[in-house]
Design an enzyme around this catalytic site. Structure first.
Site, mmCIF file in Angstrom:
data_model
loop_
_atom_site.group_PDB
_atom_site.id
_atom_site.type_symbol
_atom_site.label_atom_id
_atom_site.label_comp_id
_atom_site.label_asym_id
_atom_site.label_seq_id
_atom_site.Cartn_x
_atom_site.Cartn_y
_atom_site.Cartn_z
ATOM 1 N N LYS A 194 7.287 -23.850 15.455
ATOM 2 C CA LYS A 194 8.036 -25.099 16.107
ATOM 3 C C LYS A 194 7.823 -26.409 15.249
ATOM 4 O O LYS A 194 7.064 -26.148 14.111
ATOM 5 C CB LYS A 194 7.257 -25.244 17.521
ATOM 6 C CG LYS A 194 6.729 -24.115 18.319
ATOM 7 C CD LYS A 194 8.107 -23.393 18.763
ATOM 8 C CE LYS A 194 7.254 -21.925 19.494
ATOM 9 N NZ LYS A 194 8.392 -21.282 20.188
HETATM 10 C C1 LIG Z 1 7.546 -20.287 21.327
HETATM 11 C C2 LIG Z 1 8.067 -20.088 22.621
HETATM 12 C C3 LIG Z 1 7.153 -19.999 23.825
HETATM 13 C C4 LIG Z 1 5.651 -19.594 23.871
HETATM 14 O O1 LIG Z 1 4.847 -20.646 23.206
HETATM 15 P P1 LIG Z 1 3.431 -20.339 22.829
HETATM 16 O O2 LIG Z 1 2.968 -21.874 22.367
HETATM 17 O O3 LIG Z 1 3.221 -19.504 21.746
HETATM 18 O O4 LIG Z 1 2.758 -19.628 24.036
HETATM 19 C C5 LIG Z 1 7.955 -20.083 25.077
HETATM 20 N N1 LIG Z 1 9.131 -20.313 25.294
HETATM 21 C C6 LIG Z 1 9.763 -20.481 24.120
HETATM 22 C C7 LIG Z 1 11.419 -20.550 24.338
HETATM 23 C C8 LIG Z 1 9.396 -20.370 22.928
HETATM 24 O O5 LIG Z 1 10.393 -20.533 21.891
#
Ligand SMILES: *Cc1c(COP(=O)(O)O)cnc(C)c1O
Length: 389
Positions: A194
């Site tokens: 992210k």
């Molecule tokens: C990355 C992601 C998650 C999970 O996030 P984490 O912090 O790795 O638990 C959930 N939903 C979406 C759409 C994602 O891209």
């Protein structure tokens, strides 16, 4: 990583933008001796809340756990149903199953890869308890329409904003950041894929003080008194555990890094928008290639740049051709309902999920990150045009 071709610099799919500033920040809690859920977490929460424009922000260990706490807060219980998309990272659907509830999948719109609001009504049953809407790869979903349908049926809407820090939506005639409360709760991820990363980490934002209080006890074993309160108290306090909670804490080391990342975020978003616009120019002439579209009410943070390949193309062959030139790509976002962890009976849908499946099978995500150079981008575009044509 070994270089697949000598002299050709590998281009990764992504790379976090971190340097001495984050390393220095991480020293602070270590020197202070308070290394989990302390003053750095509190400061990060305040700064994040101010950035997105939310009254409350609560930090947790990752977005999956944030989604879990959010679903519990709105009352999702065993036997309930939650309406969402299959076309998302598996954590979206899995967080629903953590609650003993059943995900009910709605198909996506092909241009934005986001939930088709027209599918929600058909998916509603007497067991529906909430809607979990995803802003996929940072592209805001059609939240106004989703919220309108949900409101007609008295359903709370949670935003899976894992990828959407810095994305904006046009709301009452003004651009507002995702995370400013439009629904009940928004959940963010700080995984390295992210725009803002703390290694792992997550945040919940809400307008509701009652929800925020639930997140705070939920993340800390259901404990009645936070550590910060015990630490500051002049008199001895004994905590109580009125309900079963979780250990979903973010550490102070992570939060210190997050505070530096948050300072960089405006520059990161601006850079990604320039790079996305440039991909659009470079790829405009490639016949049959569908480029991602920003609706007029949405501004993406361009967490990913996904292109839909022409029908005659073999997805794996195109990806291999790029890899042979040192360029990493990923296939389109997965569909949870096609995975072995989701056999029949563990989910439901009110209609076909053909757009979701096509998005997975025919899209590829291109390298896009802060330090991607224009020369890198030229190489990606040239390689893609060559392997698609
Ligand atoms: C990355 C992601 C998650 C999970 O996030 P984490 O912090 O790795 O638990 C959930 N939903 C979406 C759409 C994602 O891209």
């Amino acid at each position: 990583m070994s270089d697949p071709r000598p002299g050709l610099k590998p281009i990764p799919i992504t790379r976090p933008w971190m340097d001495e500033r984050e390393a220095e920040a991480a020293r602070r809690p270590i020197a202070r001796g308070w290394v989990t859920q302390g003053p750095e977490v509190a400061a990060f929460e305040g700064e994040f809340a101010a950035y997105v424009g939310a009254p409350h922000a609560c930090a947790v260990s990752n977005c999956t756990n944030a989604l879990h706490l959010a679903l519990l807060a709105v009352g999702v219980s065993p036997g309930d149903e939650v309406i969402t998309v299959s076309h998302s990272f598996i954590a979206t659907a899995s967080s629903i199953r953590y609650c003993g509830a059943t995900p009910v999948f709605v198909d996506i719109e092909p241009g934005t890869f986001n939930m088709d609001p027209a599918g929600i009504e058909k998916a509603i049953s007497p067991r529906t308890r909430a809607v979990l809407a995803v802003h996929q790869v940072g592209m805001p979903c059609d939240f106004e329409r989703i919220l309108a349908v949900a409101a007609r049926h008295g359903l709370p809407v949670i935003e899976d904003a894992a990828c959407a820090v810095g994305s904006e939506i046009l709301w009452d005639g003004a651009w507002q950041r995702i995370g400013r409360p439009h629904g009940a709760i928004a959940c963010f991820s700080f995984h390295p894929r992210k725009l803002l990363t703390t290694g792992d980490g997550g945040m919940l934002t809400t307008a509701s003080a009652a929800y925020d209080a639930k997140f705070r006890t939920g993340r800390q074993h259901g404990m009645s008194v936070p550590d910060t309160v015990r630490h500051a108290a002049a008199r001895v306090i004994f905590e109580a555990y009125p309900e079963v909670g979780f250990n979903y804490r973010l550490t102070d080391i992570q939060a210190a890094v997050g505070r530096e990342q948050l300072k960089k975020l405006p520059e990161v978003v601006a850079r990604r928008r320039r790079l996305a616009a440039r991909y659009r120019e470079l790829l405009a002439g490639v016949e049959g290639l569908l480029l991602p579209a920003e609706p007029e009410w949405a501004r993406s943070n361009w967490q990913s740049f996904g292109v839909r390949l022409p029908a005659h193309c073999n997805q794996a062959a195109v990806m291999q051709a790029l890899l042979d030139q040192g360029i990493a790509t990923r296939r389109g976002i997965m569909c949870a309902h096609r995975e072995a962890a989701y056999p029949p009976g563990t989910w439901r849908s009110a209609g076909p999920l053909s757009e979701s499946e096509a998005a997975q099978d025919r899209s590829i995500l291109l390298p896009l990150f802060h330090e991607l150079t224009e020369a890198d981008q030229d190489r990606v575009a040239h390689a893609l045009a060559g392997s698609v044509g």
